[in-house]
Design a protein around this motif. Structure first.
Motif: not given
Length: 360
Positions: A263-268, A186-201
């Motif tokens: 998840d703000p701690f998705g990386g670790p 997991g990761k904490l997606a940025s606002a831009d990433m949420r928009v970009e990945l939001g186009r994925l089904q």
């Protein structure tokens, strides 16, 4: 975690060699392979270019392609692309002696671009995960197979030393029958990433979890059943599937894959845990090289009980991919992951993220 004592380190280097993980640069030819890159818009594009350029005894990058003018202008300011020739796709594919192309486009352009490169008779490093059209992915991989060309998917855990040790442990039966795999990325997606990945089904699971599914299928092969659970934690504000769980069912094993982009701690927290009838193998964090091995018997030079192992991480993040690919392109070996495997991974990833699969 303690460092490797000398005997353990020697044993580990032997493990890497047995797993096909190269420990130093490979020289099968007198001159570096001529390679290029198409696309700079994939998140791993700059890192892949850096890897190829750093391995300058293996590769000579002859040019890079990016049709989008804004993306090209931005990338031209990055160190990874400094001094390189910008070409059209036709110009790159016409370079005499070109052997391989790294395809680093947007996800929706990956299969079509790879197909054109294969049609030109070149090997391909194709970044993950492909697009959400499984039929197109399957057609592209079969095309490469029929042409005798290699497509190396950009699933970076294949060449991680901790995973190399895990694959060896499974092949040699240290863990017995695999009964459970629990994996999270997991990761904490940025606002831009949420928009970009939001186009994925398929949401964040489709974009990221292929790394985990590739490792699962390396161990167990294709699952009998895939059940997908998708949640959108910020609906109705956005429709991004950011909290997802997939269950992969096998005759003896149950596998859970989690992908949480809120998840703000998705990386670790990224991890991969395998539990078998004779032991457990836990990698956490995912790319750290840190392993907790639990055995109910002596195996592989390790004692019964619980022990922590630190697998050294040689070179850059993608060095293993390209060193191995150089061996393949120069004819010294075949890639360990074939078309059947890649097609099964892509189909499983689609089903795990809720993307319909036609003809699969």
């Amino acid at each position: 975690m303690t460092a490797f004592p000398a005997p353990s380190r020697r044993r580990f280097l032997t493990v890497l060699g047995a797993a096909g993980i190269p420990l130093r640069h490979f020289h099968a030819g007198e001159t570096p392979l001529l390679v290029g890159q198409i696309g700079v818009r994939h998140p791993h594009a700059a890192g892949k270019m850096e890897a190829m350029r750093n391995l300058n005894d293996l590769f000579r990058v002859v040019g890079v392609v990016e049709p989008d003018s804004q993306s090209r202008a931005k990338a031209s300011q990055e160190k990874a692309y400094e001094g390189l020739s910008w070409m059209t796709e036709a110009e790159l594919l016409a370079v005499p002696g070109l052997k391989m192309v790294a395809v680093e486009t947007r996800m929706e352009d990956l299969e079509a671009t790879a197909t054109r490169v294969l049609a030109a008779g070149k090997h391909v490093h194709l970044d993950k995960p492909g697009w959400e059209d499984h039929a197109a992915f399957r057609k592209m991989r079969r095309m490469a197979e029929q042409a005798g060309l290699t497509v190396q998917m950009g699933y970076m855990l294949r060449y991680n030393p901790a995973f190399a040790l895990l694959f060896k442990a499974h092949r040699e039966g240290w863990l017995g029958d695999i009964l459970e795999i629990d994996a999270s990325m997991g990761k904490l997606a940025s606002a831009d990433m949420r928009v970009e990945l939001g186009r994925l089904q398929g949401g964040g699971m489709f974009e990221l979890a292929g790394h985990l599914i590739d490792a699962v299928l390396t161990l167990l092969g294709p699952p009998d059943q895939v059940i997908s659970h998708n949640r959108r934690t910020r609906a109705p504000k956005d429709s991004f599937a950011d909290n997802q769980l997939a269950v992969l069912a096998y005759p003896k094993a149950l596998v859970t894959i989690r992908c949480n982009h809120a998840d703000p701690f998705g990386g670790p927290r990224r991890r991969f845990m395998v539990t078998g009838s004779k032991g457990t193998f836990e990698i956490a964090p995912l790319e750290s090289g840190k392993v907790r091995l639990s055995l109910d018997h002596d195996a592989g030079g390790y004692a019964k009980g619980i022990q922590e192992i630190h697998c050294p991480l040689p070179g850059g993040r993608y060095d293993g991919d390209f060193i191995d690919l150089a061996k393949v392109v120069q004819g010294a070996k075949s890639l360990a992951w074939n078309a059947d495997h890649d097609i099964a991974v892509h189909e499983t990833l689609c089903r795990a993220s809720g993307v319909p699969v036609s003809g699969g």
